[in-house]
Design a protein around this motif. Structure first.
Motif, PDB file in Angstrom:
ATOM      1  N   ILE A   3       0.854  -1.190   0.000  1.00 55.53           N
ATOM      2  CA  ILE A   3       0.000   0.000   0.000  1.00 55.53           C
ATOM      3  C   ILE A   3       0.882   1.229   0.000  1.00 55.53           C
ATOM      4  O   ILE A   3       1.846   1.322   0.774  1.00 55.53           O
ATOM      5  N   TRP A   4       0.570   2.182  -0.904  1.00 54.07           N
ATOM      6  CA  TRP A   4       1.248   3.468  -0.955  1.00 54.07           C
ATOM      7  C   TRP A   4       0.235   4.585  -0.794  1.00 54.07           C
ATOM      8  O   TRP A   4      -0.928   4.464  -1.196  1.00 54.07           O
ATOM      9  N   ILE A   5       0.675   5.692  -0.212  1.00 53.24           N
ATOM     10  CA  ILE A   5      -0.153   6.896  -0.105  1.00 53.24           C
ATOM     11  C   ILE A   5       0.465   7.981  -0.989  1.00 53.24           C
ATOM     12  O   ILE A   5       1.698   8.051  -1.129  1.00 53.24           O
ATOM     13  N   ILE A   6      -0.384   8.780  -1.620  1.00 51.82           N
ATOM     14  CA  ILE A   6       0.092   9.921  -2.400  1.00 51.82           C
ATOM     15  C   ILE A   6       0.233  11.101  -1.439  1.00 51.82           C
ATOM     16  O   ILE A   6      -0.762  11.643  -0.965  1.00 51.82           O
ATOM     17  N   ASN A   8       2.242  14.780  -0.932  1.00 46.28           N
ATOM     18  CA  ASN A   8       3.013  15.823  -1.621  1.00 46.28           C
ATOM     19  C   ASN A   8       3.360  15.385  -3.048  1.00 46.28           C
ATOM     20  O   ASN A   8       4.481  15.578  -3.512  1.00 46.28           O
ATOM     21  N   LEU A   9       2.382  14.735  -3.698  1.00 43.46           N
ATOM     22  CA  LEU A   9       2.484  14.252  -5.082  1.00 43.46           C
ATOM     23  C   LEU A   9       3.574  13.203  -5.261  1.00 43.46           C
ATOM     24  O   LEU A   9       4.069  12.990  -6.362  1.00 43.46           O
ATOM     25  N   LYS A  10       3.946  12.551  -4.159  1.00 45.29           N
ATOM     26  CA  LYS A  10       4.916  11.457  -4.223  1.00 45.29           C
ATOM     27  C   LYS A  10       4.262  10.167  -3.733  1.00 45.29           C
ATOM     28  O   LYS A  10       3.345  10.188  -2.921  1.00 45.29           O
ATOM     29  N   LEU A  11       4.781   9.059  -4.235  1.00 45.16           N
ATOM     30  CA  LEU A  11       4.284   7.744  -3.842  1.00 45.16           C
ATOM     31  C   LEU A  11       5.079   7.272  -2.629  1.00 45.16           C
ATOM     32  O   LEU A  11       6.265   6.966  -2.728  1.00 45.16           O
ATOM     33  N   GLN A  57      -5.159  13.112  -7.342  1.00 46.45           N
ATOM     34  CA  GLN A  57      -5.799  12.115  -8.198  1.00 46.45           C
ATOM     35  C   GLN A  57      -4.982  11.879  -9.471  1.00 46.45           C
ATOM     36  O   GLN A  57      -4.787  10.736  -9.905  1.00 46.45           O
ATOM     37  N   GLY A  58      -4.515  12.985 -10.058  1.00 45.45           N
ATOM     38  CA  GLY A  58      -3.709  12.862 -11.272  1.00 45.45           C
ATOM     39  C   GLY A  58      -2.409  12.129 -11.016  1.00 45.45           C
ATOM     40  O   GLY A  58      -1.987  11.282 -11.814  1.00 45.45           O
ATOM     41  N   ALA A  59      -1.768  12.431  -9.870  1.00 42.32           N
ATOM     42  CA  ALA A  59      -0.509  11.774  -9.530  1.00 42.32           C
ATOM     43  C   ALA A  59      -0.728  10.280  -9.312  1.00 42.32           C
ATOM     44  O   ALA A  59       0.054   9.444  -9.769  1.00 42.32           O
ATOM     45  N   ALA A  60      -1.821   9.925  -8.625  1.00 43.55           N
ATOM     46  CA  ALA A  60      -2.120   8.514  -8.383  1.00 43.55           C
ATOM     47  C   ALA A  60      -2.350   7.779  -9.702  1.00 43.55           C
ATOM     48  O   ALA A  60      -1.866   6.661  -9.897  1.00 43.55           O
ATOM     49  N   GLY A  61      -3.089   8.429 -10.616  1.00 44.61           N
ATOM     50  CA  GLY A  61      -3.355   7.816 -11.914  1.00 44.61           C
ATOM     51  C   GLY A  61      -2.069   7.569 -12.698  1.00 44.61           C
ATOM     52  O   GLY A  61      -1.905   6.518 -13.334  1.00 44.61           O
ATOM     53  N   THR A  62      -1.145   8.514 -12.625  1.00 47.53           N
ATOM     54  CA  THR A  62       0.134   8.362 -13.332  1.00 47.53           C
ATOM     55  C   THR A  62       0.950   7.215 -12.754  1.00 47.53           C
ATOM     56  O   THR A  62       1.510   6.387 -13.479  1.00 47.53           O
TER      57      THR A  62
END
Length: 806
Positions: A3-6, A8-11, A57-62
């Motif tokens: 499991i990862w959390i997004i 500050n736009l980082k995984l 959301q965009g970062a997670a999708g990428t």
């Protein structure tokens, strides 16, 4: 599980001890795989908190797209938004349940802090099989009669059970509460349960200190017709393609769908009644098409007006999920996955090894055979609403106008087992069918509920049913003649012989006319003077052998039989059939057999008089508990499993199985056998679909080494025998902040009381357990734990009495 959390736009990886906690202002990526080997199916979840911003959301999708490319085509991708339908997600992330937490996770904070004593929050706990807890407003206005709520005050955790919540829901919620106690309080928090407000005045006092006095009565939770109702007949298939610079979505087909509609160069959207959206990507579709089609699937949800939390599942060709495959009439794999598939398709070439079937239930399940049919057989015909025994010489001779009970007794691993087949003829009346079910219940009572009941409709018998009659099952038209009251047999009768061995052979009476013939099979034409055995040009040697065995049932006189080859029929043959036919019926054989589809397990319940299903993925025996009615769809037959506390729902369970078949989007036959299985009496044809099965799990002699809740335990057993919980408080110190804190001596005096309404017995002294830290223990008893437990047992009991433990 990863499991990862997004953040500050980082995984950022989530620590394992924090699994199951999700903040609503964040997005998460969850990767689940059964095995860590290359090529095995993996599930990649892209979870969006309901208050997550567009950038996250965009970062997670990428990140998900990159992971998808790295993991390969065997990965099934799921896009899920926080909401009431996140059920598959729940099953992957935490065994004890999922907690949705308010706000976001500040970078400097831990995901979960242990020994938190200054916390004040209210959680609403929902779900029976896979529970989730959502943080709600700290107010009585958040409560309702149907759900369960947990008031978490650090050292004191109070579970309030809604008066309309079920025993199963209470037990699951208690497991989640205990999990929180372990994970976040290191086991030191005191747990209180409010089952009856009037009898838990101490706990209610604490709740009112925090929430204030409750004004007015509680309301019932507003039911949602859309939640969990996965069984919907409506399916629509859309083709996505690019025309010039425009993206086109064209509807191709609706129910019933066929696999040949999907082409490997294209991408498709399959809308399953608005409850789930599938995106299928052909292996030869290009990368740009895949990327565009995924974004279009999200736009499709908006265009259709579906809820934002509608799940999107992305599938690559060759890695389709069982749920997707079952939306099609048939599904064939490019490479058979089952090691026993060849055996299943060539059952006629295999001499069944009973010992092997008993020791390998997975083989028994796939073959649908508990043994070779050599056990004891008893048959009753339903006549005058009662059951009349059938002479053993006539076993296997059935009439389309009647119903029969066939009791099969066999031994497995030294234990006697029973299967009761309820066979229903096509011409049977409603009264006879009702009498069939009533007589089956009487037999079940006689055998103390040990009968596995299989509802069978004429023409859809399982292979084991054929086997117990050794391939000599004959179905006559009209009603039975066993009592002499049946219809007189016509002078000329035609019988269609189908099958190649004991496990697939049956003989059915058909209209006596030439058009009923076909070249692939064998027919018996019985006239007043002679019985013709007609061999079609395409029949095999095995078919001929089975016909020779069954012809003696139609005509006992050996001298009155004549073998006739297709094209060499004597004139009398055609005269008996009323003349030649211009052409025969097409072959009754099916085309290439579809590959077996992975079985699926559902938890059943009822809402608005309709079946409501909750799927359990990667299921195991642990997912069955005594309060459940579970539906196992093995495609060729439907199992309804009844927990021992749910036996009163037996009649309703069969109706649920019938509704499941009727509303299935793949157009399933309503005559598919329905097997009723009770807890503790599971046949290998059922247990074989589970990865492992412990036959002793539910025996009375079983002892649990784990002190945590077991699925098969009753709610009373949980709270009396296993858990350190309290339902009345003798001493609580309320600090100036208004948040109750338990003093050391107050912690020690937390006592048990009654748990479920209607119970009269108090728990015994030996079961009054409590959790105290070493320092708290010494403060209460004046000695260490080691010193206390080194004392004689009677001295321990005496000190407990002095301190008011019992």
């Amino acid at each position: 599980l990863h499991i990862w959390i997004i953040e500050n736009l980082k995984l950022v990886p989530v620590p394992e001890e924090a699994y199951g906690n999700f903040f609503e202002e964040h997005c998460y990526v969850v990767l689940h795989s059964l095995r860590a080997t290359q090529g095995t199916p993996k599930d990649l979840h892209y979870w969006i908190g309901k208050k997550a911003d567009a950038e996250a959301q965009g970062a997670a999708g990428t990140f998900v797209q990159h992971l998808q490319e790295t993991l390969g085509n065997a990965t099934v991708q799921h896009r899920e938004v926080q909401g009431p339908r996140i059920r598959l997600f729940l099953q992957f992330t935490s065994a004890q349940g999922v907690i949705y937490r308010k706000g976001g996770l500040a970078s400097a904070l831990k995901h979960v802090e242990t020994n938190m004593c200054n916390i004040r929050r209210l959680l609403r706990i929902k779900g029976r099989k896979h529970v989730s807890a959502t943080e709600v407003q700290l107010s009585w206005e958040s409560f309702n009669k149907d759900d369960i709520f947990l008031l978490d005050l650090g050292k004191v955790m109070i579970q309030w059970n809604g008066p309309k919540s079920s025993i199963s829901e209470k037990a699951r919620a208690l497991a989640l509460t205990c999990s929180l106690q372990d994970r976040e309080r290191a086991g030191r928090a005191q747990i209180g349960v409010v089952e009856n407000e009037a009898k838990a005045s101490g706990l209610m006092e604490i709740m009112e200190t925090v929430l204030g006095r409750r004004l007015g009565s509680l309301y019932a939770a507003i039911p949602s017709r859309s939640i969990n109702q996965l069984q919907k007949a409506r399916v629509h298939l859309y083709h996505i393609y690019q025309k010039d610079k425009d993206l086109v979505i064209q509807e191709l087909a609706t129910r019933l769908l066929t696999q040949d509609l999907l082409h490997e160069e294209e991408c498709y959207i399959l809308d399953h009644g608005g409850c789930k959206i599938y995106l299928w990507q052909g292996r030869r579709s290009n990368h740009q098409e895949k990327t565009i089609s995924f974004s279009q699937a999200q736009g499709f949800i908006q265009a259709k007006g579906y809820p934002t939390y509608t799940n999107v599942e992305v599938l690559n060709q060759g890695a389709e999920s069982a749920a997707f495959k079952q939306l099609f009439r048939t599904w064939s794999e490019e490479q058979p996955r089952s090691k026993n598939l060849g055996l299943i398709r060539k059952l006629n070439q295999v001499k069944l090894d009973v010992v092997k079937l008993h020791s390998q239930p997975e083989l028994a399940a796939q073959l649908r055979m508990v043994d070779d049919g050599s056990g004891k057989v008893e048959v009753w015909c339903i006549q005058d609403l009662g059951r009349q025994p059938v002479d053993p010489k006539l076993h296997g001779q059935l009439c389309a106008g009647n119903c029969y009970l066939v009791l099969y007794t066999y031994q497995r691993m030294g234990h006697i087992q029973y299967i009761l087949y309820l066979w229903q003829g096509h011409q049977a009346t409603k009264q006879e069918i009702a009498a069939l079910n009533g007589n089956a219940e009487e037999l079940d009572l006689m055998y103390h509920g040990a009968l596995v009941q299989v509802h069978v409709t004429m023409g859809n018998e399982p292979p084991h049913f054929f086997a117990i009659f050794q391939g000599q099952m004959v179905v006559f038209q009209g009603s039975t003649q066993h009592s002499g009251k049946g219809q007189p047999a016509p002078a000329t009768r035609l019988f269609h012989v189908q099958g190649t061995d004991n496990y697939n052979s049956r003989t059915m009476e058909v209209p006596a006319r030439a058009s009923a013939l076909n070249s692939s099979d064998i027919f018996l034409l019985d006239t007043a003077s002679i019985c013709y055995v007609w061999f079609g040009k395409g029949c095999s040697g095995d078919q001929r052998e089975m016909a020779r065995r069954v012809v003696t049932i139609i005509s006992e006189n050996e001298e009155d039989k004549e073998t006739v080859l297709e094209g060499r029929e004597p004139p009398h043959f055609w005269e008996a059939l009323g003349g030649r036919a211009p052409s025969y019926l097409p072959s009754s054989r099916l085309g290439p057999e579809a590959d077996p589809i992975q079985p699926r397990l559902f938890e059943c319940s009822s809402q608005h008089d309709h079946l409501v299903l909750m799927e359990v993925v990667f299921f195991s025996q642990e997912d069955l508990d005594k309060y459940d009615v579970m539906l196992l769809d093995a495609w060729q037959e439907i199992f309804l499993w009844l927990g021992e506390a749910a036996t009163r729902q037996k009649e309703q369970a069969v109706a649920w199985g019938q509704e499941y078949l009727k509303t299935h989007p793949a157009g399933r036959s309503p005559a598919t056998p329905i097997v009723l299985v009770k807890q503790g009496h599971e046949p290998p044809t059922f247990t074989g679909w589970f990865l492992t099965w412990d036959p002793y799990k539910w025996t009375e002699s079983e002892s649990h080494s784990d002190s945590r809740p077991q699925n098969n335990q009753s709610y009373r057993e949980l709270v009396e025998g296993s858990l350190e919980v309290v339902s009345a408080v003798a001493e609580i110190t309320v600090v100036s902040t208004g948040a109750p804190q338990a003093s050391p001596r107050g912690c020690a005096r937390l006592a048990w009381s009654r748990w479920a309404e209607g119970e009269r017995e108090e728990p015994g002294p030996g079961r009054w357990r409590f959790y105290l830290s070493d320092s708290e223990f010494k403060d209460v008893f004046g000695k260490s734990k080691e010193e206390f437990y080194s004392m004689a047992k009677w001295k321990q009991q005496q000190e407990k009495k002095q301190l008011g433990f019992f």
